[in-house]
Design a protein around this motif. Structure first.
Motif, PDB file in Angstrom:
ATOM      1  N   GLY A  87     -47.635  16.368  -6.941  1.00  0.00           N
ATOM      2  CA  GLY A  87     -46.464  16.815  -6.301  1.00  0.00           C
ATOM      3  C   GLY A  87     -45.846  16.016  -5.228  1.00  0.00           C
ATOM      4  O   GLY A  87     -46.514  15.059  -4.719  1.00  0.00           O
ATOM      5  N   PHE A  88     -44.759  16.527  -4.792  1.00  0.00           N
ATOM      6  CA  PHE A  88     -44.220  15.613  -3.672  1.00  0.00           C
ATOM      7  C   PHE A  88     -43.357  16.362  -2.769  1.00  0.00           C
ATOM      8  O   PHE A  88     -43.037  17.736  -3.036  1.00  0.00           O
ATOM      9  CB  PHE A  88     -43.229  14.717  -4.185  1.00  0.00           C
ATOM     10  N   MET A  89     -43.113  16.261  -1.530  1.00  0.00           N
ATOM     11  CA  MET A  89     -42.532  16.700  -0.511  1.00  0.00           C
ATOM     12  C   MET A  89     -41.533  15.863   0.195  1.00  0.00           C
ATOM     13  O   MET A  89     -42.121  14.677   0.435  1.00  0.00           O
ATOM     14  CB  MET A  89     -43.346  17.511   0.537  1.00  0.00           C
ATOM     15  N   ILE A  90     -40.119  16.194   0.214  1.00  0.00           N
ATOM     16  CA  ILE A  90     -39.373  15.155   1.013  1.00  0.00           C
ATOM     17  C   ILE A  90     -38.896  15.712   2.152  1.00  0.00           C
ATOM     18  O   ILE A  90     -38.515  16.999   2.279  1.00  0.00           O
ATOM     19  CB  ILE A  90     -37.922  14.713   0.117  1.00  0.00           C
ATOM     20  N   ILE A  91     -39.140  15.094   3.407  1.00  0.00           N
ATOM     21  CA  ILE A  91     -38.806  15.770   4.699  1.00  0.00           C
ATOM     22  C   ILE A  91     -37.978  14.793   5.306  1.00  0.00           C
ATOM     23  O   ILE A  91     -37.738  13.746   5.121  1.00  0.00           O
ATOM     24  CB  ILE A  91     -40.169  15.906   5.561  1.00  0.00           C
ATOM     25  N   ASP A  92     -37.119  15.509   6.391  1.00  0.00           N
ATOM     26  CA  ASP A  92     -36.139  14.664   7.207  1.00  0.00           C
ATOM     27  C   ASP A  92     -36.574  14.844   8.513  1.00  0.00           C
ATOM     28  O   ASP A  92     -36.290  15.988   9.314  1.00  0.00           O
ATOM     29  CB  ASP A  92     -34.805  15.279   6.630  1.00  0.00           C
ATOM     30  N   VAL A  93     -36.970  13.776   9.299  1.00  0.00           N
ATOM     31  CA  VAL A  93     -37.717  14.214  10.481  1.00  0.00           C
ATOM     32  C   VAL A  93     -37.138  12.954  11.400  1.00  0.00           C
ATOM     33  O   VAL A  93     -36.546  12.228  11.135  1.00  0.00           O
ATOM     34  CB  VAL A  93     -39.153  14.036  10.477  1.00  0.00           C
ATOM     35  N   ASP A  94     -37.506  13.299  12.845  1.00  0.00           N
ATOM     36  CA  ASP A  94     -36.865  12.231  13.781  1.00  0.00           C
ATOM     37  C   ASP A  94     -37.554  10.691  13.494  1.00  0.00           C
ATOM     38  O   ASP A  94     -36.858   9.889  14.226  1.00  0.00           O
ATOM     39  CB  ASP A  94     -37.380  12.854  15.168  1.00  0.00           C
ATOM     40  N   GLY A  95     -38.668  10.577  13.101  1.00  0.00           N
ATOM     41  CA  GLY A  95     -39.187   9.267  12.938  1.00  0.00           C
ATOM     42  C   GLY A  95     -40.619   9.267  12.049  1.00  0.00           C
ATOM     43  O   GLY A  95     -41.014  10.180  11.845  1.00  0.00           O
ATOM     44  N   PRO A  96     -40.902   7.991  11.973  1.00  0.00           N
ATOM     45  CA  PRO A  96     -42.541   7.864  11.423  1.00  0.00           C
ATOM     46  C   PRO A  96     -43.333   8.504  12.104  1.00  0.00           C
ATOM     47  O   PRO A  96     -44.491   8.890  11.396  1.00  0.00           O
ATOM     48  CB  PRO A  96     -42.322   6.212  11.407  1.00  0.00           C
ATOM     49  N   GLU A  97     -43.453   8.733  13.414  1.00  0.00           N
ATOM     50  CA  GLU A  97     -44.459   9.528  14.100  1.00  0.00           C
ATOM     51  C   GLU A  97     -44.482  10.776  13.595  1.00  0.00           C
ATOM     52  O   GLU A  97     -45.470  11.281  13.384  1.00  0.00           O
ATOM     53  CB  GLU A  97     -44.352   9.345  15.439  1.00  0.00           C
ATOM     54  N   ARG A  98     -43.493  11.525  13.437  1.00  0.00           N
ATOM     55  CA  ARG A  98     -43.328  12.919  13.059  1.00  0.00           C
ATOM     56  C   ARG A  98     -43.808  12.975  11.479  1.00  0.00           C
ATOM     57  O   ARG A  98     -44.365  14.000  11.063  1.00  0.00           O
ATOM     58  CB  ARG A  98     -42.019  13.417  12.997  1.00  0.00           C
ATOM     59  N   ALA A  99     -43.312  12.120  10.683  1.00  0.00           N
ATOM     60  CA  ALA A  99     -43.651  12.173   9.309  1.00  0.00           C
ATOM     61  C   ALA A  99     -45.302  12.057   9.227  1.00  0.00           C
ATOM     62  O   ALA A  99     -46.060  12.667   8.474  1.00  0.00           O
ATOM     63  CB  ALA A  99     -43.149  10.913   8.654  1.00  0.00           C
ATOM     64  N   VAL A 100     -46.101  11.156  10.141  1.00  0.00           N
ATOM     65  CA  VAL A 100     -47.508  10.978   9.837  1.00  0.00           C
ATOM     66  C   VAL A 100     -48.256  12.587  10.480  1.00  0.00           C
ATOM     67  O   VAL A 100     -48.959  12.571   9.905  1.00  0.00           O
ATOM     68  CB  VAL A 100     -47.916   9.754  10.576  1.00  0.00           C
ATOM     69  N   GLU A 101     -47.274  12.955  11.492  1.00  0.00           N
ATOM     70  CA  GLU A 101     -48.087  14.163  11.917  1.00  0.00           C
ATOM     71  C   GLU A 101     -48.019  15.338  11.014  1.00  0.00           C
ATOM     72  O   GLU A 101     -48.988  16.092  10.773  1.00  0.00           O
ATOM     73  CB  GLU A 101     -47.195  14.538  13.387  1.00  0.00           C
ATOM     74  N   LEU A 102     -46.894  15.263  10.193  1.00  0.00           N
ATOM     75  CA  LEU A 102     -47.000  16.393   9.321  1.00  0.00           C
ATOM     76  C   LEU A 102     -47.845  16.045   7.978  1.00  0.00           C
ATOM     77  O   LEU A 102     -48.121  17.006   7.445  1.00  0.00           O
ATOM     78  CB  LEU A 102     -45.323  16.559   8.701  1.00  0.00           C
ATOM     79  N   ALA A 103     -47.817  14.966   7.535  1.00  0.00           N
ATOM     80  CA  ALA A 103     -48.689  14.462   6.449  1.00  0.00           C
ATOM     81  C   ALA A 103     -50.256  14.886   6.830  1.00  0.00           C
ATOM     82  O   ALA A 103     -51.133  15.372   6.054  1.00  0.00           O
ATOM     83  CB  ALA A 103     -48.829  13.016   6.151  1.00  0.00           C
ATOM     84  N   GLY A 104     -50.643  14.600   8.331  1.00  0.00           N
ATOM     85  CA  GLY A 104     -51.802  14.931   8.538  1.00  0.00           C
ATOM     86  C   GLY A 104     -52.180  16.480   8.474  1.00  0.00           C
ATOM     87  O   GLY A 104     -53.186  16.939   8.244  1.00  0.00           O
ATOM     88  N   GLU A 105     -51.109  17.251   8.960  1.00  0.00           N
ATOM     89  CA  GLU A 105     -51.160  18.829   8.735  1.00  0.00           C
ATOM     90  C   GLU A 105     -51.297  19.201   7.194  1.00  0.00           C
ATOM     91  O   GLU A 105     -52.141  20.045   7.010  1.00  0.00           O
ATOM     92  CB  GLU A 105     -50.071  19.373   9.609  1.00  0.00           C
ATOM     93  N   LEU A 106     -50.532  18.504   6.541  1.00  0.00           N
ATOM     94  CA  LEU A 106     -50.529  18.931   5.129  1.00  0.00           C
ATOM     95  C   LEU A 106     -51.978  18.642   4.386  1.00  0.00           C
ATOM     96  O   LEU A 106     -52.202  19.109   3.515  1.00  0.00           O
ATOM     97  CB  LEU A 106     -49.248  18.346   4.319  1.00  0.00           C
ATOM     98  N   SER A 107     -52.576  17.261   4.887  1.00  0.00           N
ATOM     99  CA  SER A 107     -53.739  17.223   4.461  1.00  0.00           C
ATOM    100  C   SER A 107     -54.778  17.930   4.674  1.00  0.00           C
ATOM    101  O   SER A 107     -55.936  18.244   4.068  1.00  0.00           O
ATOM    102  CB  SER A 107     -54.158  15.659   5.209  1.00  0.00           C
ATOM    103  N   ALA A 108     -54.570  18.960   5.537  1.00  0.00           N
ATOM    104  CA  ALA A 108     -55.736  20.238   5.736  1.00  0.00           C
ATOM    105  C   ALA A 108     -55.650  21.420   5.026  1.00  0.00           C
ATOM    106  O   ALA A 108     -56.162  22.533   5.048  1.00  0.00           O
ATOM    107  CB  ALA A 108     -55.501  20.617   7.200  1.00  0.00           C
ATOM    108  N   ALA A 109     -54.698  21.223   3.683  1.00  0.00           N
ATOM    109  CA  ALA A 109     -54.826  22.529   2.957  1.00  0.00           C
ATOM    110  C   ALA A 109     -56.037  22.611   2.224  1.00  0.00           C
ATOM    111  O   ALA A 109     -56.824  21.918   2.119  1.00  0.00           O
ATOM    112  CB  ALA A 109     -53.735  21.981   1.599  1.00  0.00           C
ATOM    113  N   PRO A 110     -56.210  24.057   2.087  1.00  0.00           N
ATOM    114  CA  PRO A 110     -57.487  24.506   1.432  1.00  0.00           C
ATOM    115  C   PRO A 110     -57.784  24.089   0.471  1.00  0.00           C
ATOM    116  O   PRO A 110     -57.046  24.007  -0.508  1.00  0.00           O
ATOM    117  CB  PRO A 110     -57.515  26.062   1.833  1.00  0.00           C
ATOM    118  N   GLY A 111     -58.963  24.079  -0.042  1.00  0.00           N
ATOM    119  CA  GLY A 111     -59.574  23.678  -1.616  1.00  0.00           C
ATOM    120  C   GLY A 111     -60.869  24.601  -1.659  1.00  0.00           C
ATOM    121  O   GLY A 111     -60.938  25.815  -1.496  1.00  0.00           O
ATOM    122  N   LYS A 112     -61.948  24.004  -2.231  1.00  0.00           N
ATOM    123  CA  LYS A 112     -63.177  24.457  -2.793  1.00  0.00           C
ATOM    124  C   LYS A 112     -63.581  25.295  -1.539  1.00  0.00           C
ATOM    125  O   LYS A 112     -63.747  24.686  -0.396  1.00  0.00           O
ATOM    126  CB  LYS A 112     -64.128  23.476  -3.247  1.00  0.00           C
TER     127      LYS A 112
END
Length: 135
Positions: A87-112
């Motif tokens: 899947g994918f998500m397209i975000i519209d943010v203030d800059g690359p720092e915010r994109a990296v911050e959100l990707a880090g948060e999304l990386s914490a999605a629960p699994g097993k």
């Protein structure tokens, strides 16, 4: 504001990039993962940072022009890898720092077992947007 693609890769077998193998998740774990993704998207939508996002079916194909009228088709979505672009998500943010911050948060999605999967996400600016790479 700048648009970025957050691209989710999964593997059906033990992974070198992501240790995410959804084949071994219970239905409840899959549901919890999807709910996390939906809640994350809703939070970004409320903040005005969400553009679009979709889960992708695991099937697909490669197609190319062959000059003969009927393009050749091969199995897909990837010819020589076990990766699945889930899947994918397209975000519209203030800059690359915010994109990296959100990707880090999304990386914490629960699994097993409900534990964060710490997945690697591919973060790419849409063409014409500011680069993520700074020198």
């Amino acid at each position: 504001m700048a648009k970025y693609l957050l691209l989710k890769h999964y593997r059906g077998a033990p992974a070198a990039v992501n240790d995410v193998s959804m084949d071994h998740w219970s239905p409840e774990e899959v549901t919890a993962h999807i709910q996390y993704m939906n809640d994350f998207a809703a939070k970004l939508e409320e903040a005005g940072e969400y553009v679009d996002g979709q889960a992708l079916a695991p099937d697909g194909m490669w197609v190319r022009y062959d000059g003969e009228g009927r393009p050749p088709v091969t199995d897909g979505p990837f010819a020589e890898t076990k990766d699945l672009i889930a899947g994918f998500m397209i975000i519209d943010v203030d800059g690359p720092e915010r994109a990296v911050e959100l990707a880090g948060e999304l990386s914490a999605a629960p699994g097993k077992d409900g534990k964060p999967i710490h997945e690697w996400l591919e973060v790419r600016p849409l063409y014409g947007e500011p680069s993520l790479v700074t020198e």
